[in-house]
Write a protein that holds these residues in place. Structure first.
Motif, mmCIF file in Angstrom:
data_model
loop_
_atom_site.group_PDB
_atom_site.id
_atom_site.type_symbol
_atom_site.label_atom_id
_atom_site.label_comp_id
_atom_site.label_asym_id
_atom_site.label_seq_id
_atom_site.Cartn_x
_atom_site.Cartn_y
_atom_site.Cartn_z
ATOM 1 N N TYR A 7 30.479 15.582 37.158
ATOM 2 C CA TYR A 7 30.407 14.121 37.053
ATOM 3 C C TYR A 7 30.020 13.733 35.632
ATOM 4 C CZ TYR A 7 29.411 9.241 38.119
ATOM 5 O OH TYR A 7 29.435 7.855 38.149
ATOM 6 N N CYS A 21 29.171 10.295 33.201
ATOM 7 C CA CYS A 21 28.965 8.854 33.106
ATOM 8 C C CYS A 21 30.007 8.275 32.159
ATOM 9 C CB CYS A 21 27.566 8.546 32.575
ATOM 10 S SG CYS A 21 26.311 8.851 33.813
ATOM 11 N N CYS A 23 26.231 5.081 39.745
ATOM 12 C CA CYS A 23 26.615 6.472 39.482
ATOM 13 C C CYS A 23 26.231 7.370 40.658
ATOM 14 C CB CYS A 23 25.987 6.978 38.186
ATOM 15 S SG CYS A 23 26.902 6.397 36.730
ATOM 16 N N HIS A 35 18.485 6.267 32.805
ATOM 17 C CA HIS A 35 19.659 6.261 33.689
ATOM 18 C C HIS A 35 19.727 7.507 34.577
ATOM 19 C CE1 HIS A 35 23.533 5.202 35.200
ATOM 20 N NE2 HIS A 35 24.163 6.169 34.569
ATOM 21 N N GLU A 90 19.047 8.054 38.520
ATOM 22 C CA GLU A 90 20.085 8.619 39.389
ATOM 23 C C GLU A 90 19.488 9.705 40.291
ATOM 24 O OE1 GLU A 90 23.890 10.022 37.975
ATOM 25 O OE2 GLU A 90 23.925 8.526 36.389
#
Ligand SMILES: [Zn+2]
Length: 481
Positions: free
Chosen positions: A28, A30, A228, A253, A257
């Motif tokens: 993954y 961002c 996210c 961030h 998450e």
């Protein structure tokens, strides 16, 4: 399978990479907030993720890669303050006299992002997911957090209660007290907040926002961090192998998450956190006041190819800050063009265009060992030049190794046109004859004739490069894709 080692931000250690399922590595990244052009700092992050994905595939892992686009919910400041960036995009457009909606802005800059990505030969993710298409999943995630006691509502927002999540600062290794210091002003913004570091899962206090959804807590829009987590878990499962992003995402961030995802599932969210360092411009941090947030447009307008920027990124290992200067980009540009030319020369002498199997070649092993060492792309790039310069290698060996390496580097060597692709067979024969005549003239020290023959080739846009194997005709502009 080759053993890869990556520096995991979570443990601050170089670790052997062991995926949960070697048949499907989950990755993954961002993605962009689509309210403006991506800048060279963003583009470094995407190029890093690209070389990582290509490396995983190169050593044999099938990878499933998800990247989001943030088309709602990222406020100006990481501390939940300010205007939504999408609305900033709308406002700026209005200032330019364009009447556009938030949806138009998101669509426009998603297209620009895809164009930049394509121009830099960054492979598309398997899934590019806009946040606005996943609001139901985000609401579900908040409901779960609320049911488990991790979320609470004020009149302004639904918050995640960081005091309920004891490992909140594990990734950033900050002290919670430090975070309290940093966001002290924010307490004033919402006096109902329990802890200064609590972050917004759902925004309720921007009723004039152009993108609002109904929710159990009231009309509003999701918080950026939540997006996210929801999208990563929707497409990759509750635990994913690798999550990438810039180092700027570590303290807030990505920390958030982890908190949301792990609080909701009770499982580890990400096995390996990989973060790329910043780009500096002329040795200073990029900033609004310096006006040095260069975009790919700026690079192109100054006469560079987007691929020159790609080459520049390959010259630094992702965990080191990289200094961007126009001079450095000029250097990268000439190195890249030189490489394409060297490849064109190798290609000219190779009769058989089907590459040979280089799986066991010692130079391939050397190349792969650099990749395995926490993605040492500059090291790997040095092997490319070793192949170019190594006199003991045959043409087909060089040709095959370079094409093989380019699966990771993505410099589009396979697209370097062959000499034959420019001319008909008859024309090719004519050019070869001129080359032979020129060689003979040179042998006879008949320099005037040799020069005249060279000029005749120049008129056909053919430049002669003399090599130990003989003269090579190159079609100047077109060789440099
Ligand atoms: Zn993210």
């Amino acid at each position: 399978m080759a053993v890869l080692r990556f520096y995991n931000t979570l443990t601050r250690k170089l670790e052997k990479f062991v995926p949960l399922n070697p048949e499907k590595v989950t990755l993954y990244t961002c993605g962009p907030t689509v309210y403006d052009y991506a800048h060279i700092g963003n583009l470094r992050a995407y190029t890093f993720a690209d070389t990582l994905k290509r490396t995983l595939r190169y050593v044999g892992y099938p990878v499933y890669h998800v990247m989001n686009t943030t088309d709602v919910g990222q406020l100006e400041s990481d501390a939940d303050l300010g205007e939504d960036k999408i609305m900033i995009g709308v406002r700026r457009a209005a200032e330019r006299g364009e009447q556009v909606t938030a949806w138009d802005i998101a669509r426009l800059y998603t297209e620009k992002f895809i164009a930049d990505r394509t121009a830099m030969n960054i492979l598309p993710p398997d899934k590019l997911t806009p946040a606005t298409e996943h609001v139901p999943q985000m609401i579900e995630l908040i409901k779960t957090l609320e049911a488990k006691g991790f979320a609470y509502k004020t009149s302004q927002a639904v918050y995640f209660d960081v005091s309920k999540f004891p490992t909140y600062t594990e990734l950033s290794r900050q002290k919670l007290e430090q975070l309290r210091e940093g966001v002290r002003e924010e307490v004033v913004v919402d006096s109902e907040k329990r802890n200064p570091a609590d972050f917004r899962l759902w925004q309720l206090d921007q009723p004039n926002h152009a993108m609002l959804w109904d929710s159990p807590w009231g009309k509003g829009f999701p918080g950026w961090h939540l997006e996210c987590s929801a999208m990563a878990m929707t497409y990759l499962g509750e635990t994913i192998d690798i999550h990438t992003g810039g180092v700027d995402h570590i303290p807030v961030h990505h920390t958030n998450e982890i908190a949301q995802s792990e609080a909701a599932t009770g499982k580890k969210f990400v096995s390996y956190w990989l973060h790329n360092e910043f780009i500096r411009v002329d040795n200073v941090k990029m900033s609004k006041s310096k006006n040095n947030f260069y975009s790919l447009n700026d690079v192109v307008q100054r006469g560079y190819s987007p691929m020159d920027l790609r080459y520049l990124y390959l010259e630094a290992q992702y965990r080191f800050p990289q200094n961007f200067t126009w001079q450095a980009l000029t250097g990268a540009s000439s190195a890249r063009k030189n490489l394409l030319e060297q490849f064109a020369i190798v290609q000219y002498f190779v009769a058989e265009k089907e590459p040979m199997d280089v799986a066991e070649h010692p130079l391939r092993k050397k190349f792969a060992s650099f990749l395995a060492d926490d993605l040492n792309i500059p090291g790997a790039l040095s092997i490319v030049w070793e192949v170019v310069k190594e006199a003991s290698l045959t043409g087909i060996e060089k040709y095959s190794l370079l094409l093989d390496f380019d699966k990771v580097l993505g410099l589009k060597l396979a697209e370097v046109p062959t000499f034959g692709s420019f001319f008909s067979l008859e024309e090719q024969q004519g050019i070869r004859q001129l080359l032979i005549d020129r060689e003979n003239a040179k042998k006879n020290k008949d320099w005037a004739v040799a020069d005249e023959l060279r000029d005749r080739l120049t008129q056909q846009s053919v430049r002669i490069v003399d090599t130990p194997e003989g003269p090579v005709p190159l079609v100047e502009e077109k060789t440099m894709v």
